[in-house]
Design an enzyme around this catalytic site. Structure first.
Site, PDB file in Angstrom:
ATOM      1  N   THR B 160     -73.976  48.319  46.723  1.00 31.40           N
ATOM      2  CA  THR B 160     -73.470  49.656  47.061  1.00 31.40           C
ATOM      3  C   THR B 160     -72.023  49.931  46.298  1.00 31.40           C
ATOM      4  O   THR B 160     -71.190  49.000  46.207  1.00 31.40           O
ATOM      5  CB  THR B 160     -73.127  50.130  48.480  1.00 31.40           C
ATOM      6  OG1 THR B 160     -72.337  49.161  48.927  1.00 31.40           O
ATOM      7  CG2 THR B 160     -74.314  50.142  49.313  1.00 31.40           C
ATOM      8  N   GLU B 304     -77.709  51.130  52.874  1.00 34.57           N
ATOM      9  CA  GLU B 304     -77.928  50.487  54.229  1.00 34.57           C
ATOM     10  C   GLU B 304     -78.766  50.675  55.128  1.00 34.57           C
ATOM     11  O   GLU B 304     -79.259  50.210  56.170  1.00 34.57           O
ATOM     12  CB  GLU B 304     -76.613  50.275  54.903  1.00 34.57           C
ATOM     13  CG  GLU B 304     -75.323  49.501  54.052  1.00 34.57           C
ATOM     14  CD  GLU B 304     -74.518  50.471  53.109  1.00 34.57           C
ATOM     15  OE1 GLU B 304     -75.228  51.426  52.649  1.00 34.57           O
ATOM     16  OE2 GLU B 304     -73.370  50.419  52.922  1.00 34.57           O
ATOM     17  N   LYS B 388     -55.890  65.186  57.356  1.00 30.68           N
ATOM     18  CA  LYS B 388     -55.157  65.151  58.580  1.00 30.68           C
ATOM     19  C   LYS B 388     -54.176  66.159  58.499  1.00 30.68           C
ATOM     20  O   LYS B 388     -53.002  65.713  58.074  1.00 30.68           O
ATOM     21  CB  LYS B 388     -54.565  63.537  58.944  1.00 30.68           C
ATOM     22  CG  LYS B 388     -55.752  62.767  59.343  1.00 30.68           C
ATOM     23  CD  LYS B 388     -56.091  61.802  58.352  1.00 30.68           C
ATOM     24  CE  LYS B 388     -57.484  60.900  58.621  1.00 30.68           C
ATOM     25  NZ  LYS B 388     -57.735  60.141  57.254  1.00 30.68           N
ATOM     26  N   TRP B 393     -57.848  67.230  62.443  1.00 33.65           N
ATOM     27  CA  TRP B 393     -58.820  66.918  61.301  1.00 33.65           C
ATOM     28  C   TRP B 393     -59.154  68.147  60.603  1.00 33.65           C
ATOM     29  O   TRP B 393     -59.797  69.297  61.275  1.00 33.65           O
ATOM     30  CB  TRP B 393     -59.903  66.230  61.672  1.00 33.65           C
ATOM     31  CG  TRP B 393     -59.569  64.628  62.038  1.00 33.65           C
ATOM     32  CD1 TRP B 393     -58.509  64.104  61.866  1.00 33.65           C
ATOM     33  CD2 TRP B 393     -60.461  63.691  62.536  1.00 33.65           C
ATOM     34  NE1 TRP B 393     -58.443  62.705  61.984  1.00 33.65           N
ATOM     35  CE2 TRP B 393     -59.897  62.565  62.467  1.00 33.65           C
ATOM     36  CE3 TRP B 393     -61.763  63.859  63.092  1.00 33.65           C
ATOM     37  CZ2 TRP B 393     -60.496  61.285  63.205  1.00 33.65           C
ATOM     38  CZ3 TRP B 393     -62.258  62.461  63.346  1.00 33.65           C
ATOM     39  CH2 TRP B 393     -61.745  61.382  63.401  1.00 33.65           C
TER      40      TRP B 393
END
Lengths: 488, 488
Positions: B160, B304, B388, B393
């Site tokens: 990856t 994955e 942030k 968020w």
């Protein structure tokens, strides 16, 4: 490369998903007029688990038998028994006492659970799923932690009711049902989806209910259970009332239900697919359903094949597959040995219970088949049901399929009868619509469809075709009944 | 209960079926203008197996690397390498030399095979798939008996290309690819069928080519490989010329190809589905394809996750799922820990190559998600890409998806920039269609769609958005470029 522990294919995570992702899906018991969501169903299953373990001492590996038709209580046991690591043993309620006793002994069942309506016919010592049971269940704590179960642990046991010999036990594991259930969601297989509402008219005690108890929740499909009444009127009513999209049954059911549906007073606009196995369907029946807007698909399988192994879907370049049994599912392997179909794969039994495993994992199906190069095949006959005439084979199955389309024939069977000249010749055993069906009429009807030497030599009229406990033609009984006959 | 040996889920029987049942299906290399049937493909793969073992001494467990784009030769290796028990290691041809050297060393590749057109950029010691190779292959005997391979044997290895840290190796086993391939045939997942002709525009070296090299043959679907040219004009031409029914690519490709398809001079009437992953697609893009008669489906996965784990299909009672990433596939398990999505299941990696396995098999995805009770979820952001602001968020991914629909924005990225008052505030980095995009225009456009405090404080105009080797926005580079900025 580092080896890591392999994810286990058990029914437990499938159950967790049923309770959450598909939690708003419905399980409808049309016989008892109850409907619950999968979330409610799951809570109830967890309580049943507790009752099994705490009240009845069920332990991993134990066989827990059921004596029930298609009911909510039965479906609960399909889940609760393997979740606690035990083995769900579905008893066929249509077998003779003696056969049932043999099977219960052979399986060494530690507990038998019987539907309340079937208590009187249940094997001795059965616990009845009555109000006392329900009280126990609703009073039990829902089980949250299940015993660890490896993927190769047995989850189910079902005896095949062969027309010869004693019944044989077929074990299916968690892993086998997991992979089978996933395969049922494939576009080119059964094609089950979250948007389906499935009605298995096939009994849940027969061949793992054709896989629906696990395949429907795996894919998110809803389930309708019809109870005891599989009459044409009740099937039509349930299809309409519960907006069933997908139904599974043997051809006889569909033949009987057709005239009721054709009347048009049941709204079956939701019904997209019917999946039909057990014996071959006549082309005319398939086409009649397609005229009603229903995709009538032939399938094939056995208890030993876990159970579904084939569906007749159009293939690349072959739109019309109505004359074929289908194509063996992706994920399975097949070969033909002396005309006999043999299969193996991740959801095929590897041997009978308490017997030697199959050689190389290859299940001998006893079905005689013809394959096309692209894998489309048709079952010519059960090995023992071929008619051997003058050294050549005649397919009784093909003659039966054709003859069912005869306007005056309600039901039929074809068997070989001893012939002095040809060893065997085919005889048609017929249930007429009304009146009689002559041998001339049969020969004229079949004449343009088969070789001349295939045409039956005689017609025998009967009130009913003898069937086995799972609805298959019982040729052993018919042959016994015709044992006095001898043809020239 | 008697234990019997378990059927092994390896690629070998899938290969046998590809060669026979699906033998008349086509593999089309549109780049090199070659088309072969699966039967011919399989014979060629068998010869490649012989060359690998006899000429290059490849043994079970060896890593065999590829350096290629989407070509017939590459697809042959996808099969030949695991069939002889070795591990197909797909190298990303867009990585820097240094990264490639690290990966080849770390994987301990015993052989590297490079496409002829890419010979000059290939790692040192690579064998070129040129005319000499072709001569070797056509002169070799087709391998009929493969070495025995258990289902848990590794079949593939892919690194990856994270935007931080060194690349990590992901191993996939025969069993993982087998089950993943079957899941790709499910109605409610990708829904691949024998009646599909699939174009993976996603590179075969990226995340196991989103599973197509095994999933298409498993289901019987045909494959079209586009070669090196993924320009809008070439994609449109291939879709039309080869009657593609199913195509897979990142949103950027579909955004670029849309105006070409809208011109209407390419007949894409065969195209039913596009499967889109890598980043979120704006609603307007999805709707534009639906207007062209194409079912544009968002998917989600990672190397994955083997690779496909999610597709956005309508759910029971939820027809419009365009604002969701989708539902985790049946057969997988998911949970959310501190806002992060974690998954495990039969085709999810259980750990990184040469590292400790994941705790309890749970893959930490680093994606922050919001779940509905029925399992529909949306990715809010990569954990490290959340902005942030004042303790709250802000999802950069959501702002990017919305902003891509702005008529003057061709491409964009949103990152957090240091703010004296709020810690971080969002800044939009924009590639304009032409001319400029003002901050007023951005705030006016986004105003009705998000909370006021989500609106970006600044717009930075760039000629191109920095992307990683697999086409994802490279926020590390953008953050470096904007490191001089500080907001009030």
């Amino acid at each position: 490369m580092s080896s890591t522990s392999t994810y286990q294919l058990t029914l437990h995570p499938v159950f967790d998903r049923l309770a959450t992702v598909y939690g708003d899906g419905l399980v409808i018991d049309a016989g008892e007029e109850v409907r619950v969501t999968y979330a409610e169903f799951a809570e109830r299953v967890r309580r049943v688990c507790t009752v099994l373990v705490d009240d009845f001492g069920v332990r991993p590996g134990d066989r827990v038998a059921t004596w029930s038709w298609n009911s909510l209580r039965h479906l609960e046991l399909y889940w609760a028994v393997p979740l606690v690591g035990a083995v769900l043993h579905t008893l066929n309620i249509r077998l003779h006492d003696e056969q049932v006793r043999y099977i219960v002994d052979h399986a060494e069942d530690s507990l038998i659970l019987a539907h309340a309506d079937l208590a009187s016919s249940a094997p001795g010592g059965a616990v009845v799923l009555d109000e006392v049971w329900d009280k126990r269940v609703s009073g039990a704590e829902p089980m949250r932690d299940f015993p660890p179960v490896p993927e190769d642990a047995p989850a189910g046991l079902c005896y095949t009711s062969g027309t010869t010999g004693m019944p044989k036990g077929v074990v299916t594991t968690h892993r086998q049902q997991w992979i089978h259930a996933m395969s049922c969601g494939m576009v080119d297989h059964m094609g089950l989806s979250e948007h389906d509402r499935v009605l298995p008219i096939v009994p849940l005690f027969h061949a793992f209910g054709w896989g629906i108890p696990y395949a429907a929740p795996f894919t998110g499909a809803e389930i309708v259970l019809h109870g005891a009444d599989s009459s044409a009127e009740n099937v039509a009513r349930i299809l309409a009332d519960h907006r069933v999209t997908y139904a599974l049954a043997v051809p006889t059911i569909w033949k009987e239900t057709l005239p009721v549906l054709r009347r048009g007073d049941h709204d079956i606009s939701a019904l997209r697919n019917v999946f039909v196995g057990g014996s071959a369907s006549p082309r005319s029946l398939i086409e009649a359903y397609r005229e009603l807007g229903v995709n009538y698909m032939q399938g094939w399988g056995m208890t030993e094949t876990g159970p579904v192994a084939t569906v007749a879907r159009p293939r690349r370049g072959v739109d019309d597959v109505l004359d074929y049994t289908g194509t063996i599912h992706a994920g399975l392997e097949s070969r033909v040995v002396d005309g006999e179909l043999q299969v193996r794969g991740p959801w095929i039994a590897t041997g009978y219970y308490k017997q030697e495993p199959f050689d190389g994992g290859w299940l001998p199906t006893r079905d005689m088949v013809q394959f096309e190069p692209n894998g489309l095949f048709r079952i010519v006959d059960r090995a023992k049901d071929l008619v051997k005439s003058g050294g050549e084979w005649i397919s009784s199955v093909e003659l039966e399929g054709l003859l069912l389309a005869h306007p005056d024939v309600r039901d039929c069977a074809v068997v070989g009868v001893r012939s002095r000249k040809w060893d065997e010749r085919p005889v048609a055993v017929v249930v007429p619509e009304d009146g009689e069906v002559s041998i001339q009429s049969v020969r004229t009807f079949l004449g343009p469809k088969v070789a001349k030497w295939w045409l039956p030599d005689e017609v025998v009229t009967v009130a009913e075709i003898p069937k086995t406990s799972v609805g298959k033609i019982d040729k052993k009984v018919i042959r016994d009944q015709l044992s006095h006959l001898e043809l020239p």
